[in-house]
Write a protein that holds these residues in place. Structure first.
Motif, mmCIF file in Angstrom:
data_model
loop_
_atom_site.group_PDB
_atom_site.id
_atom_site.type_symbol
_atom_site.label_atom_id
_atom_site.label_comp_id
_atom_site.label_asym_id
_atom_site.label_seq_id
_atom_site.Cartn_x
_atom_site.Cartn_y
_atom_site.Cartn_z
ATOM 1 N N SER A 163 -26.904 5.035 -16.031
ATOM 2 C CA SER A 163 -25.817 4.057 -16.032
ATOM 3 C C SER A 163 -24.499 4.776 -16.315
ATOM 4 O O SER A 163 -24.489 5.896 -16.821
ATOM 5 N N PRO A 164 -23.379 4.098 -16.001
ATOM 6 C CA PRO A 164 -22.083 4.741 -16.230
ATOM 7 C C PRO A 164 -21.893 5.157 -17.685
ATOM 8 O O PRO A 164 -21.207 6.138 -17.966
ATOM 9 N N SER A 165 -22.512 4.416 -18.592
ATOM 10 C CA SER A 165 -22.252 4.742 -19.993
ATOM 11 C C SER A 165 -22.841 6.089 -20.405
ATOM 12 O O SER A 165 -22.449 6.665 -21.416
ATOM 13 N N ASP A 166 -23.768 6.616 -19.582
ATOM 14 C CA ASP A 166 -24.270 7.969 -19.854
ATOM 15 C C ASP A 166 -23.133 8.988 -19.854
ATOM 16 O O ASP A 166 -23.218 10.036 -20.488
ATOM 17 N N LEU A 167 -22.083 8.678 -19.076
ATOM 18 C CA LEU A 167 -20.988 9.634 -18.931
ATOM 19 C C LEU A 167 -19.958 9.514 -20.056
ATOM 20 O O LEU A 167 -19.098 10.383 -20.214
ATOM 21 N N LEU A 168 -20.045 8.415 -20.807
ATOM 22 C CA LEU A 168 -18.969 8.145 -21.765
ATOM 23 C C LEU A 168 -18.797 9.208 -22.844
ATOM 24 O O LEU A 168 -17.667 9.584 -23.172
ATOM 25 N N PRO A 169 -19.887 9.762 -23.421
ATOM 26 C CA PRO A 169 -19.666 10.794 -24.447
ATOM 27 C C PRO A 169 -18.868 11.976 -23.910
ATOM 28 O O PRO A 169 -17.927 12.451 -24.563
ATOM 29 N N ALA A 170 -19.213 12.412 -22.700
ATOM 30 C CA ALA A 170 -18.481 13.547 -22.120
ATOM 31 C C ALA A 170 -17.025 13.156 -21.859
ATOM 32 O O ALA A 170 -16.095 13.909 -22.143
ATOM 33 N N ILE A 171 -16.829 11.945 -21.324
ATOM 34 C CA ILE A 171 -15.463 11.480 -21.040
ATOM 35 C C ILE A 171 -14.647 11.464 -22.332
ATOM 36 O O ILE A 171 -13.509 11.922 -22.375
ATOM 37 N N ARG A 172 -15.258 10.950 -23.383
ATOM 38 C CA ARG A 172 -14.515 10.827 -24.637
ATOM 39 C C ARG A 172 -14.189 12.184 -25.236
ATOM 40 O O ARG A 172 -13.213 12.317 -25.973
#
Lengths: 278, 860
Positions: free
Chosen positions: A236-245
């Protein structure tokens, strides 16, 4: 207001080193946007680069595409060879302002205006572009990735001029650029992202999500790992959130909210990755 | 050849002008509509079209006179403050500077409504929003005036800033104005039509929804401009981009303290108005005053930033709609509450307040209806009328509310509307007289065109259809100030040249009013548009027309023009009939000829006929006037809402929503509009498409919003983006294909049956977009504009198992005062309130009579 008209590049270098407050101008699409209300700009001394033939050319070498400092978006849009080899440049150029802006605005100007929302910069970053600075003291090459220091701060001395943008020629398996704005043209970006993949090397650069347009190294590593099946598959898109943050720090401003920018960055990346079979 | 009707008995010509103005429908216009039409109803080139596309049209900013000087306004940089001092010393020494004006030079107040005379041409004592004008500076050039304006020093003593309706309600002091219903509440309204409790008791289901409509501005291409000059006999003339030269004329007389007969206002063609040029403005009055002071022509052209400060645009409105439904979708009662953020001045606000409730009743039958509203003063640019004036906000609330009700009741959204239509020739619960209503045909047209029955609710995820309707006035039934004179007048002058000069105070703002005026006259006299010379919008030379607002021009100017032209035709027919030895009733006027309908060999040219009339009667001239019919409402507040006729619109919008980003694209719009009868279908289509465009902008992105500057930079409440760079409106890329349907249900009150089209088709757009997004992705965004982030947030909420909705959740518990009780016609009511004396009063502050005595009645 004073406008200096250099006859040659050497003249321009001299004028710049004589007066550190001189502002070089090419297309003027950023510098004159608030003319004449902005009082500071009225008393500025401008160095008009538009007549300098030395800065005009766009040329190909064996290993590089070289954009002279006066290369406009429109020069790129209308060049079939660029479209074939560096499609992201064309995609981004077509989304800058409107046709009138594209016809006058320059890539080099977009870089030195140093807006966090610059639409030309993410694609150049994702193509590993280098900025060539010239001055009376000679030339200096700085990778675009190292060019910005902070909001509107960059590694260009007042006596230096961007003379060229040099883009290495590589074989890319994938290259795409997405801009999310409040409308489809004449809009400043809410969030934008450029991605290239060459072999196992990922480049991801985003705009409007940090004080400067920036590379996203954590995202690059994450995506490379997922693509190389070394990491957890994306669900899901939220998998990417830690890296984005860890890469970016969006804010709420008049154009969007931090949350929307983060969410949308994750989602457009996720779906682009999915479409690419990653 | 169709039948003709015998004209009225001969009347001496000299009496034509003194005849009583026609009230409401007259048999004169039936004479016109019974004849076959040559021009009306066919697409023709607008009379001002060629001049506009070739650049010959002179807009106000194109005008320049010898020795013209330029003026700039110094505007407040703080949102609410006392003016401590004004220092023009340094500015006076700047090159080219000729003079200054301050509030002390013009102590009289003005304002568009007699009850809200709350503006000064330049601020006196205090400023009320960032952009409020404080000083006027004149200089030889615009740049010099600009430089000098920057050197004017104004010292302020900051006052508490009111930023919202809620804050205004909870902060009675300091008051932004020293008038208004209470504290910072400018206006409160509460009225109840019929036994509401009984209505709700009859309902099977009662639904309640809260909705917010953000403010937005008109965004005309032309920025306001004026040029004023004096003549040596003490007269002053002003050319201005105004929609209402007559009201500007009155305000100038009041503030300049000159007899109106010495002031001449000429409205230039407006490069778009949309309501933004309907108020008399500071810059107009200052230009005239400065011209009087300097004895030279004075010009001012506003910057785009200043246009954002003039504003008078859409009020931000929070609304709560509570409606009782029977299981079959019939409505039994509705209670609507609205709260308007009015900005810093009254403007049209009292009318806007009533308009957020008045027209809810003219589309669907509401047997019982209650409406409560407040309008607050806040320290922002004043809100006023924008295309749809006060009605698009409650219309959006109602149409989304109805969409939800349809889903809750399991009824198709098209059917719930079709089943509730107001019958023609009826009186609503709030005593509005509905004549023709083509809404059913409008709905059928867009349902068919869009494939609604086959496609609604069945499109793939992300794709959706939405339906919504609307209605609008064809001119306000009452003038802005109380009087018994015509709302519109037309004079026609004819002479031996065969040329026809038509004089009328109407104002061309791009909507095509010049073409409507010319067409009505050309049709009746059987001549070409090119044979008509128009002289319009000049208070010295033309009869009064109240202006281009409330969609009144086609109906009112049209009726006055029809009357004047019929009178001219009668005179000519009398003379021509004598020459041809044919009874005047047998004469037809067509293709520049006057002929016997039974023997077209017996004919003469129009020119010959006019010459015959001039020889017989002497100098030729006729007049026409229009006064709307009286409305049945007799309660306080009944003046807002009545109109000679109502136009109707229905739209279906198709959207494609990207659930990843919340970004949506409107793919197609089907819009049907009941225009009564087309005067010119080409103009009707243009107005429909323009309304779709503007409505789409409001639905998708346009917002006039404000923010606090950081503490270190004064903490002022400022416009978030007073520029076209950040105030986003749709581009070509956002504009979808539009399929327009013109529905013609002729109204007996309209000229040739015509009704308005300038504003109505905007109304369905925002709710239709919202309803389409629901059909596409199953979420509700109960606010306008609908941004991608709202859609995304609603989707996120839905994904987490919460209500898939974004929008306001609470309507504050405002005190609207004691409601006016007006029994409906069905209950045996006579249009009067049963408690006129005690109603409208806030708890514990005396009766209405006491208060009127206490605050004075206002008025000019």
């Amino acid at each position: 207001m004073t406008i200096l008209l250099p006859g040659t590049l050497t003249d321009a270098y001299r004028m710049l080193s004589d007066d550190p407050d001189v502002t070089p101008v090419a297309g003027g699409t950023d510098l004159f946007a608030h003319w004449p209300e902005n009082r500071v700009k009225q008393s500025t001394t401008y160095l008009d680069l538009s007549g300098l033939a030395e800065l005009r050319s766009m040329r190909w070498t064996k290993s590089e595409l070289v954009l002279g400092a006066l290369t406009t978006y429109w020069d790129v849009v209308t060049d079939a060879r660029v479209a074939a080899e560096f499609p992201n440049l064309v995609t981004a150029a077509r989304q800058v302002g409107a046709v009138q802006i594209q016809a006058r605005g320059t890539w080099a100007g977009n870089i030195v205006n140093a807006s966090p929302a610059a639409d030309g910069v993410p694609v150049l970053l994702a193509y590993d572009a280098t900025v060539r600075l010239g001055s009376r003291d000679g030339v200096e090459d700085i990778p675009l990735d190292e060019f910005y220091l902070d909001y509107k701060k960059m590694r260009r001395r007042p006596d230096q001029l961007v003379t060229e943008i040099r883009i290495p020629r590589r074989t890319y398996q994938r290259a795409w650029f997405e801009k999310v704005g409040p409308r489809k043209s004449q809009a400043i970006t809410k969030v934008g992202v450029a991605v290239t993949v060459a072999g196992e090397t990922w480049r991801i650069a985003a705009n409007s999500v940090a004080p400067t347009v920036c590379r996203c190294p954590a995202l690059e590593r994450y995506c490379a790992a997922v693509a190389g099946a070394k990491g957890q598959p994306l669900t899901s898109p939220s998998d990417l959130l830690p890296a984005i943050r860890s890469d970016v720090s969006p804010i709420d401003d008049i154009r969007s909210t931090a949350e929307y920018r983060e969410q949308v960055l994750a989602r457009i990346l996720f779906h682009a990755l999915n479409d690419a079979g990653v | 050849m169709g039948k003709t009707k015998t004209p009225k008995a001969e009347a001496p010509l000299s009496d034509a002008a003194s005849e009583a103005p026609s009230e409401g429908s007259t048999d004169k216009k039936n004479v016109a509509s019974d004849r076959p039409l040559n021009l009306i109803g066919k697409p023709f080139r607008r009379v001002d079209g060629r001049a506009k596309v070739t650049g010959q049209t002179k807009f106000a900013d194109d005008l320049h006179f010898p020795r013209t000087v330029h003026m700039k306004l110094v505007r407040s940089t703080v949102p609410h403050a006392e003016i401590v001092s004004i220092d023009t010393t340094e500015a006076a020494g700047m090159p080219g500077v000729l003079g200054f004006l301050t509030g002390d030079d013009m102590p009289n107040t003005f304002g568009i409504l007699p009850v809200s005379q709350d503006e000064h041409a330049l601020c006196v004592g205090k400023v009320r929003f960032v952009g409020d004008p404080v000083v006027a500076v004149a200089a030889l050039t615009e740049d010099q005036a600009h430089e000098a304006a920057l050197k004017v020093k104004v010292e302020y003593n900051d006052l508490t800033t009111i930023a919202s309706v809620e804050q205004a309600a909870s902060t009675p002091e300091p008051r932004i104005h020293d008038y208004g219903d209470t504290g910072n509440i400018h206006k409160q309204v509460s009225m109840s039509f019929g036994d509401l409790d009984a209505g709700f008791a009859e309902a099977d289901e009662i639904f309640e929804d809260i909705y917010y409509f953000e403010g937005n501005t008109h965004l005309p291409m032309e920025q306001h401009a004026s040029i004023a000059f004096t003549e040596d006999d003490g007269r002053v003339t002003i050319y201005s981009s105004t929609q209402t030269p007559h009201y500007l004329h009155r305000s100038l007389a009041k503030v300049l303290e000159l007899p109106a007969s010495r002031i001449r206002v000429i409205a230039c063609p407006n490069g778009g108005g949309f309501g933004g040029k309907s108020d008399p403005f500071n810059h107009e009055i200052c230009a005239a005053k400065m011209a009087l002071k300097l004895g030279r022509p004075v010009k001012i052209a506003l910057t785009r930033e200043e246009v954002f400060y003039c504003h008078r645009g859409r009020h931000p409105v929070l609304m709560k709609t509570r409606t009782g439904f029977k299981k079959d979708g019939r409505m039994t009662a509705q209670h609507l509450q609205t709260a308007l953020d009015g900005g810093a001045y009254g403007s049209y606000g009292v009318a806007s307040t009533y308009y957020t409730g008045a027209l809810q009743t003219v589309t669907y039958d509401l047997p019982k209806y209650r409406f409560d509203s407040i309008r607050a003063f806040t320290n922002k640019p004043p809100c006023g009328p924008k295309r749809g004036h006060g009605t698009p906000q409650p219309r959006a609330a109602f149409e989304t509310h109805l969409d939800k009700a349809a889903h809750r009741l399991g009824i198709d959204p098209a059917d719930i509307r079709l089943n509730n239509l107001v019958p023609p020739d009826s009186v609503t619960a709030n005593y509005l007289k509905v004549g023709s209503i083509g809404l059913g045909d409008c709905i059928e047209a867009v349902v068919k065109g869009s494939g609604w029955r086959e496609r609604y609710g069945k499109l793939p995820e992300g794709r959706g259809l939405g339906l919504a309707c609307g209605s609008y006035l064809c001119g306000a039934g009452l003038p802005i100030y109380w009087n018994f004179m015509p709302q519109s007048g037309v004079q026609i002058k004819l002479d031996r040249s065969g040329g026809v000069a038509v004089f009328c105070g109407e104002t061309e703002i791009g909507q095509g009013s010049d073409s409507v005026l010319a067409a009505c006259v050309a049709e009746i006299l059987g001549i070409d548009l090119q044979d008509i010379r128009l002289c319009v919008a000049d208070t010295d030379l033309t009869p009064v027309d109240l202006g281009s607002y409330s969609s009144r021009v086609t109906l009112m100017v049209g009726n006055a023009a029809v009357q004047a032209a019929e009178r001219a035709r009668e005179i000519i027919a009398k003379a021509a009939g004598e020459k041809l030895d044919v009874p005047p009733s047998r004469l037809a006027f067509s293709e520049h000829r006057v002929f016997d309908i039974e023997d077209d060999e017996r004919s003469m040219s129009f020119v010959e006929a006019v010459q015959a009339a001039e020889a017989k009667f002497g100098t030729l001239g006729t007049t026409g006037s229009y006064i709307p019919p009286r409305s049945p409402g007799r309660y306080r507040g009944a003046g807002v809402g009545p109109s000679p006729a109502y136009s109707y619109s229905a739209a279906v919008v198709e959207v494609e929503v990207d659930p990843q980003t919340g970004i949506y694209q409107v793919e197609h719009v089907w819009m049907a509009h009941d225009v009564g009868k087309c005067i010119n279908p080409a103009l009707v289509m243009g107005q429909i498409e323009g309304s779709v465009y503007m409505g789409l902008g409001e639905a998708m992105m346009e917002e006039q919003v404000f923010r606090r500057l950081p503490k270190k930079r004064s903490n002022a409440l400022v416009h978030k983006h007073p520029s076209l760079l950040e105030y986003k409106s749709p581009t070509f890329h956002e504009m979808p294909p539009v399929t327009s349907y013109i529905i013609e249900d002729p109204d007996p009150n309209g000229p040739f049956g015509a009704k308005e089209v300038g504003q109505g088709p905007l109304l369905p757009m925002p709710p239709a977009v919202a309803n389409a997004i629901f059909d596409a992705v199953g979420v509700r965004v109960d606010q306008v504009p609908i941004g991608p982030h709202h859609v995304l947030e609603a989707l996120e909420r839905k994904a987490k198992g919460k209500e898939g909705r974004v929008g306001p959740n609470k309507f504050p518990d405002y005190d609207f005062g004691v409601p006016l009780n007006v029994p409906t016609v069905a209950e045996g009511g006579d249009g009067k309130a049963t408690n006129q004396e005690t109603a409208g009063v806030r708890k514990g502050i005396g009766t209405m009579k006491d208060r009127e005595e206490a605050v004075g009645k206002g008025g000019q």
